[in-house]
Design a protein around this motif. Structure first.
Motif, mmCIF file in Angstrom:
data_model
loop_
_atom_site.group_PDB
_atom_site.id
_atom_site.type_symbol
_atom_site.label_atom_id
_atom_site.label_comp_id
_atom_site.label_asym_id
_atom_site.label_seq_id
_atom_site.Cartn_x
_atom_site.Cartn_y
_atom_site.Cartn_z
ATOM 1 N N TRP A 11 -1.553 18.809 14.653
ATOM 2 C CA TRP A 11 -1.851 17.755 13.889
ATOM 3 C C TRP A 11 -3.210 17.458 13.907
ATOM 4 O O TRP A 11 -3.757 17.577 15.119
ATOM 5 C CB TRP A 11 -0.848 16.337 14.604
ATOM 6 N N THR A 12 -3.837 17.141 12.909
ATOM 7 C CA THR A 12 -5.109 16.779 12.759
ATOM 8 C C THR A 12 -5.530 15.846 11.443
ATOM 9 O O THR A 12 -4.739 15.534 10.754
ATOM 10 C CB THR A 12 -5.831 18.229 13.028
ATOM 11 N N THR A 13 -6.936 15.497 11.801
ATOM 12 C CA THR A 13 -7.395 14.522 10.985
ATOM 13 C C THR A 13 -8.377 15.199 9.820
ATOM 14 O O THR A 13 -9.130 15.977 10.474
ATOM 15 C CB THR A 13 -8.276 13.209 11.457
ATOM 16 N N VAL A 14 -8.082 14.949 8.934
ATOM 17 C CA VAL A 14 -9.323 15.453 7.788
ATOM 18 C C VAL A 14 -9.919 14.279 6.808
ATOM 19 O O VAL A 14 -9.705 13.265 7.348
ATOM 20 C CB VAL A 14 -8.303 16.472 6.704
ATOM 21 N N ASN A 15 -10.287 14.649 5.643
ATOM 22 C CA ASN A 15 -10.942 13.378 4.905
ATOM 23 C C ASN A 15 -10.266 13.521 3.706
ATOM 24 O O ASN A 15 -9.693 14.570 3.118
ATOM 25 C CB ASN A 15 -12.379 13.525 4.780
ATOM 26 N N TRP A 16 -10.305 12.459 2.884
ATOM 27 C CA TRP A 16 -9.833 12.234 1.605
ATOM 28 C C TRP A 16 -10.397 12.944 0.526
ATOM 29 O O TRP A 16 -9.758 13.402 -0.438
ATOM 30 C CB TRP A 16 -9.897 10.589 1.128
ATOM 31 N N GLU A 17 -11.684 13.551 0.829
ATOM 32 C CA GLU A 17 -12.143 14.321 -0.381
ATOM 33 C C GLU A 17 -11.445 15.735 -0.382
ATOM 34 O O GLU A 17 -11.348 16.282 -1.596
ATOM 35 C CB GLU A 17 -13.765 14.420 0.182
ATOM 36 N N ALA A 18 -11.346 16.218 0.739
ATOM 37 C CA ALA A 18 -10.535 17.496 0.931
ATOM 38 C C ALA A 18 -9.133 17.171 0.357
ATOM 39 O O ALA A 18 -8.548 18.438 -0.368
ATOM 40 C CB ALA A 18 -10.181 17.711 2.545
ATOM 41 N N VAL A 19 -8.630 16.226 0.597
ATOM 42 C CA VAL A 19 -7.185 16.076 -0.213
ATOM 43 C C VAL A 19 -7.279 16.105 -1.695
ATOM 44 O O VAL A 19 -6.550 16.855 -2.443
ATOM 45 C CB VAL A 19 -6.448 14.647 0.473
ATOM 46 N N VAL A 20 -8.162 15.415 -2.324
ATOM 47 C CA VAL A 20 -8.517 15.225 -3.640
ATOM 48 C C VAL A 20 -8.772 16.612 -4.314
ATOM 49 O O VAL A 20 -8.246 17.112 -5.220
ATOM 50 C CB VAL A 20 -9.544 14.312 -3.789
ATOM 51 N N GLN A 21 -9.514 17.324 -3.570
ATOM 52 C CA GLN A 21 -10.043 18.701 -4.036
ATOM 53 C C GLN A 21 -8.758 19.619 -4.017
ATOM 54 O O GLN A 21 -8.657 20.533 -4.778
ATOM 55 C CB GLN A 21 -11.172 19.336 -3.028
ATOM 56 N N ARG A 22 -7.786 19.461 -2.947
ATOM 57 C CA ARG A 22 -6.758 20.557 -3.143
ATOM 58 C C ARG A 22 -5.610 19.983 -3.693
ATOM 59 O O ARG A 22 -4.669 20.754 -4.156
ATOM 60 C CB ARG A 22 -6.283 20.635 -1.698
ATOM 61 N N ALA A 78 -7.420 5.278 -5.541
ATOM 62 C CA ALA A 78 -8.189 6.005 -7.191
ATOM 63 C C ALA A 78 -8.252 7.293 -7.102
ATOM 64 O O ALA A 78 -8.104 8.052 -7.995
ATOM 65 C CB ALA A 78 -9.318 5.103 -7.453
ATOM 66 N N PRO A 79 -8.808 8.026 -6.306
ATOM 67 C CA PRO A 79 -9.217 9.187 -6.108
ATOM 68 C C PRO A 79 -8.071 10.197 -6.264
ATOM 69 O O PRO A 79 -8.321 11.434 -6.727
ATOM 70 C CB PRO A 79 -10.128 9.546 -4.745
ATOM 71 N N LEU A 80 -6.841 9.666 -5.900
ATOM 72 C CA LEU A 80 -5.751 10.609 -6.073
ATOM 73 C C LEU A 80 -4.927 10.388 -7.254
ATOM 74 O O LEU A 80 -3.919 10.964 -7.567
ATOM 75 C CB LEU A 80 -4.935 10.276 -4.822
ATOM 76 N N ALA A 81 -5.544 9.285 -8.067
ATOM 77 C CA ALA A 81 -4.687 8.832 -9.297
ATOM 78 C C ALA A 81 -4.190 10.034 -10.190
ATOM 79 O O ALA A 81 -3.141 10.069 -11.005
ATOM 80 C CB ALA A 81 -5.527 7.926 -10.034
ATOM 81 N N ASN A 82 -5.247 11.160 -10.281
ATOM 82 C CA ASN A 82 -4.969 12.136 -11.452
ATOM 83 C C ASN A 82 -4.285 13.431 -10.809
ATOM 84 O O ASN A 82 -3.891 14.233 -11.406
ATOM 85 C CB ASN A 82 -6.271 12.576 -12.062
ATOM 86 N N SER A 83 -4.073 13.362 -9.504
ATOM 87 C CA SER A 83 -3.342 14.225 -8.987
ATOM 88 C C SER A 83 -1.776 14.616 -9.495
ATOM 89 O O SER A 83 -1.143 13.572 -9.716
ATOM 90 C CB SER A 83 -3.133 14.354 -7.386
ATOM 91 N N PRO A 84 -1.395 15.636 -9.329
ATOM 92 C CA PRO A 84 0.125 15.935 -9.825
ATOM 93 C C PRO A 84 1.117 15.173 -9.286
ATOM 94 O O PRO A 84 2.005 14.748 -9.718
ATOM 95 C CB PRO A 84 0.278 17.339 -9.927
ATOM 96 N N ALA A 85 0.888 14.959 -8.053
ATOM 97 C CA ALA A 85 1.869 14.412 -7.033
ATOM 98 C C ALA A 85 1.920 12.840 -7.535
ATOM 99 O O ALA A 85 3.118 12.300 -7.663
ATOM 100 C CB ALA A 85 1.477 14.467 -5.733
ATOM 101 N N VAL A 86 0.703 12.270 -7.672
ATOM 102 C CA VAL A 86 0.893 10.759 -7.882
ATOM 103 C C VAL A 86 1.162 10.643 -9.312
ATOM 104 O O VAL A 86 2.114 9.791 -9.678
ATOM 105 C CB VAL A 86 -0.426 10.350 -7.713
ATOM 106 N N LYS A 87 0.622 11.239 -10.311
ATOM 107 C CA LYS A 87 1.138 11.201 -11.597
ATOM 108 C C LYS A 87 2.574 11.521 -12.079
ATOM 109 O O LYS A 87 3.173 10.592 -12.954
ATOM 110 C CB LYS A 87 0.145 12.080 -12.759
ATOM 111 N N GLY A 88 2.930 12.395 -11.171
ATOM 112 C CA GLY A 88 4.691 12.576 -11.271
ATOM 113 C C GLY A 88 5.492 12.040 -10.384
ATOM 114 O O GLY A 88 6.570 12.357 -10.329
ATOM 115 N N LYS A 89 4.834 10.989 -9.480
ATOM 116 C CA LYS A 89 5.515 10.326 -8.305
ATOM 117 C C LYS A 89 6.476 11.240 -7.556
ATOM 118 O O LYS A 89 7.549 11.141 -7.410
ATOM 119 C CB LYS A 89 6.366 9.132 -9.068
ATOM 120 N N ARG A 90 5.947 12.336 -7.185
ATOM 121 C CA ARG A 90 6.433 13.375 -6.437
ATOM 122 C C ARG A 90 6.246 13.216 -4.865
ATOM 123 O O ARG A 90 5.209 13.720 -4.403
ATOM 124 C CB ARG A 90 6.148 14.874 -6.739
#
Length: 325
Positions: free
Chosen positions: A244-255, A284-296
């Motif tokens: 279990w570890t801390t990352v940053n939101w930029e890395a989440v968005v990039q992935r 907002a930075p995750l708004a275009n991710s497939p997970a958020v757009k598809g509510k997955r």
């Protein structure tokens, strides 16, 4: 007649035959725990466990009669309410919300089952070494074993850690047959679940535990790695050599995750999966991710996503979600 007697006495090693028997309760046994050989002189009889998943391992093995009590952060929680061993929690003794030397000494504990960041901590002085000085044996959760890189944790795949701990506990408490029965059943359950996504694309999954300034997630050495991968997905932070570890939101968005797996527990900021989902959907930075757009989004209780006997059922539940079953 002699043949009949030999058959009858076989288990007693008569007639030249030698048959392996379970060691007695007072016979020392040695197991490998976090890379070290640890010997237990006798079967512990006053065990204190820390955290829900660790306690559930004892319950799954039928060892509630060996327990002096357990430490969990509250007994009216999602973890306890959803536990397959809810009745055992209710009939057992809740010692405290937080473990300490005073808690374990107060019940004359002879064995503590905990882990780094699952009770053991240098900052509190509650460590295997400090308990050894008090004459209290310890067993460390394998998922949380330190791997030699600073305080990073994890020395093997998470499900292997679960099987290792069940087998070690089986040996320590002389219930090896029960441990093997559990391991075999879990392996079969996971194999069945894995077939649900065979031949289908493997979605990228972000495990969201908590954190709004910085997200807390799972690397390759914590239970979500195997829950996700055995269910047919890919952990977007599976390249991190940590649990279990801390990352940053930029890395989440990039992935760019296709699915978000949410840990269901109160983290002090957003206390429900619905609130955590709402935060992610409004980020907002995750708004275009497939997970958020598809509510997955899918959620599982905390105790199902740390090393515990709930892990196989978690694989099955998440596989069904990914496969749309």
């Amino acid at each position: 007649m002699r043949a009949v007697l030999c058959a009858a006495l076989l288990l007693l090693s008569g007639c030249g035959a030698t048959v392996a028997q379970e060691p007695s309760a007072s016979t020392p046994v040695t197991v490998t725990n976090c890379g070290q050989q640890v010997t237990f002189d006798r079967v512990p009889s006053k065990v204190v466990t820390n955290d829900t998943g660790i306690t559930e391992m004892m319950f799954a093995l039928g060892l509630e009669d060996r327990m002096a009590g357990y430490v969990v952060n509250g007994i009216d929680t999602v973890d306890i309410r959803t536990s397959p061993w809810k009745a055992d929690f209710e009939s057992g003794k809740h010692l405290s919300d937080k473990i300490s030397k005073e808690v374990v000494q107060g019940v004359n504990a002879d064995f503590v089952f905990a882990g780094w960041n699952y009770g053991f901590s240098e900052s509190t002085g509650f460590t295997p070494d400090s308990l050894r000085e008090l004459g209290i044996a310890t067993y460390q959760l394998t998922e949380a074993c330190r791997n030699g890189v600073g305080k990073q944790r994890g020395i093997m795949p998470a499900l292997d850690a679960l099987y290792t701990d069940l087998r070690n506990l089986g040996k320590i408490f002389r219930v090896e047959a029960k441990a093997e029965e559990l391991v075999k059943g879990y392996q079969e359950q996971i194999a069945r679940a894995g077939r649900l996504m065979e031949g289908k694309p493997r979605p990228k999954v972000f495990l969201y535990d908590s954190g709004q300034d910085q997200p807390f997630t799972s690397g390759r050495n914590a239970a979500p790695q195997d829950v996700i991968s055995k269910a047919g997905g890919e952990n977007v932070f599976g390249d991190l050599n940590d649990s279990w570890t801390t990352v940053n939101w930029e890395a989440v968005v990039q992935r760019n995750p296709d699915v978000v797996l949410i840990v269901d527990y109160a983290d002090g900021e957003a206390n429900t999966p619905e609130q955590k989902q709402a935060f992610l959907e409004g980020f907002a930075p995750l708004a275009n991710s497939p997970a958020v757009k598809g509510k997955r989004f899918f959620s599982l209780p905390y105790a199902a996503l740390v090393e515990s006997p709930r892990n196989p059922a978690s694989v099955e539940a998440f596989a069904k979600f990914l496969a749309g079953v």
